[in-house]
Design an enzyme around this catalytic site. Structure first.
Site, short mmCIF file in Angstrom:
data_model
loop_
_atom_site.label_atom_id
_atom_site.label_comp_id
_atom_site.label_asym_id
_atom_site.label_seq_id
_atom_site.Cartn_x
_atom_site.Cartn_y
_atom_site.Cartn_z
N ALA A 124 -10.74 -6.06 -7.59
CA ALA A 124 -11.89 -5.30 -7.11
C ALA A 124 -12.40 -4.38 -8.20
O ALA A 124 -11.65 -3.62 -8.80
CB ALA A 124 -11.49 -4.47 -5.89
N LYS A 147 -12.54 1.05 -14.51
CA LYS A 147 -12.81 -0.25 -13.88
C LYS A 147 -13.33 -1.26 -14.90
O LYS A 147 -13.11 -2.47 -14.75
CB LYS A 147 -13.79 -0.06 -12.71
CG LYS A 147 -13.11 0.47 -11.47
CD LYS A 147 -12.12 -0.57 -10.95
CE LYS A 147 -11.28 -0.11 -9.81
NZ LYS A 147 -10.30 -1.14 -9.41
N TYR A 185 -14.10 6.93 -13.96
CA TYR A 185 -13.85 5.88 -12.95
C TYR A 185 -14.45 4.56 -13.41
O TYR A 185 -13.79 3.52 -13.42
CB TYR A 185 -14.43 6.33 -11.61
CG TYR A 185 -14.37 5.27 -10.54
CD1 TYR A 185 -13.17 4.69 -10.17
CD2 TYR A 185 -15.53 4.86 -9.88
CE1 TYR A 185 -13.12 3.72 -9.18
CE2 TYR A 185 -15.49 3.90 -8.89
CZ TYR A 185 -14.29 3.33 -8.54
OH TYR A 185 -14.24 2.37 -7.57
N ASP A 196 0.87 -1.19 0.00
CA ASP A 196 0.00 0.00 0.00
C ASP A 196 0.90 1.23 0.00
O ASP A 196 1.87 1.28 0.75
CB ASP A 196 -0.89 -0.03 1.27
CG ASP A 196 -2.08 0.90 1.16
OD1 ASP A 196 -1.86 2.10 0.87
OD2 ASP A 196 -3.21 0.45 1.36
#
Ligand code: UDP
Length: 328
Positions: free
Chosen positions: A118, A154, A150, A32
């Site tokens: 995800a 994705k 966005y 991260d």
């Protein structure tokens, strides 16, 4: 004992998943860059010697290859999210999400490590065919409206993940999250629940954007984590897309009232135009409801935490954060 690599493991959903896997006795490597996550999210997880935290972005090949070399499964949760972020920094959003997913899948390739990617219910866009099924058509707005960048990023992530399995033999699973909520979700990128809770606890007006008649299905983070764990451990999930959401629907106006109630607050509701809240011409999504037949059939798991309880648990965390003087 298995080893899991979690990108974005210091973020909201990632830190809950990290704790869960450690509790189950596994080893977890978190990668991260702390761009939106926070090290303090891993405070509880740090009690375990089986956690390894690496501060790096997923485009850092050395870090990713190191993690992927040791992992049985990768959860790729690192992404740029939140409507405020997306409107302010569309270039960063698109590149982070697409380049990031490519980097993760590339690292997974030599050992063909199963990778859970995800995604988001945002990919359904303005579709009116709710409840949404995984094989429905997607209906995004025009490229002149940055909000849709966005969803588009994705969608590319999803195509990449599925193509990677097809062409390169890396097992991949795509999960579309529907408005996940819970402790450690922050409001500064736009997410409505932590914003409303902080407003209610501070006695400020709750800012309902637009008419408030738009609806969402809020899903408690523990339910999402349970599904993620089950999908990771089931070979039948590979090469497939799954909605992860609680189908119980509520309008944003009703949500505001419920938040005021569970907070015991005297706050009022204030309507704010989309233009003022976001940008001129902002297009909101009127309804977003998941069909979860596919994931419940495969995993045998249905969401267990109702909205009121989810709000109560999140309220306690927001209240603690406010007392500690941190900004949500
Ligand atoms: N929203 C709101 N007040 C806020 C933040 C968000 O009324 O302070 C609305 C927002 O316009 C949307 C809904 O709440 O209709 C959910 O917003 P969020 O950004 O949490 O998620 P998403 O739009 O991605 O579903």
């Amino acid at each position: 004992m298995l080893t899991y690599l979690i990108t974005g493991g210091a973020g909201f959903i990632g830190s809950h998943l990290t704790e869960r896997l450690l509790r189950d006795g596994h080893r977890v490597i978190v990668i991260d860059d702390l761009s939106s996550g926070a090290e303090k999210n891993l405070d509880a997880a740090r009690a375990s010697s089986k956690l390894e935290f690496i501060r790096a972005g997923v485009e850092d090949c050395d870090a990713m290859n190191y993690g992927a070399r040791q992992s049985d499964t990768i959860f790729h949760l690192a992404a740029t999210v939140g409507v405020f972020n997306i409107i302010q920094s569309p270039v960063e959003t698109i590149l982070n999400n697409v380049d990031g997913t490519k980097a993760v899948l590339a690292a997974a390739t030599p050992r063909k490590v199963k990778t859970i990617v995800a995604s988001t219910s945002e990919v359904y866009g303005k579709s009116l065919s709710a409840p949404f099924r995984e094989d429905d058509d997607l209906l995004l707005g025009p490229t002149s409206r940055s909000r849709w960048s966005y969803a588009a990023s994705k969608v590319v992530d999803e195509f990449l993940a599925l193509a990677w399995q097809h062409e390169k033999g890396v097992p991949t699973v795509v999960t579309r999250f529907f408005n996940t909520i819970g402790p450690r979700q922050v409001g500064r990128y736009g997410m409505v629940v932590p914003r409303f809770l902080a407003q209610a606890l501070a006695g400020e007006d709750l800012t309902v954007y637009g008419s408030g008649q738009q609806s969402r299905c809020f899903t408690y983070v523990d339910d999402v984590v349970e599904w993620l764990v089950r999908l990771a451990n089931d070979d039948r999930a590979s090469g497939q897309v799954f909605n992860l959401g609680n189908p119980s629907e509520i309008s944003i106006e009703e949500l505001a009232k419920l938040v005021i109630e569970v907070s015991g607050s005297l706050s009022k509701i204030r309507h704010v135009s989309y233009q003022e809240a976001y940008e001129p011409g902002f297009e909101d999504i009127a309804r977003r409801v998941p069909d979860i037949g596919k994931v419940t059939a495969l995993t045998g798991y249905q969401p267990r935490v109702a909205l009121r309880e989810a709000l109560e648990r999140t309220r306690d965390w927001v209240a603690e954060t406010m007392t500690a003087g941190a900004t949500a």
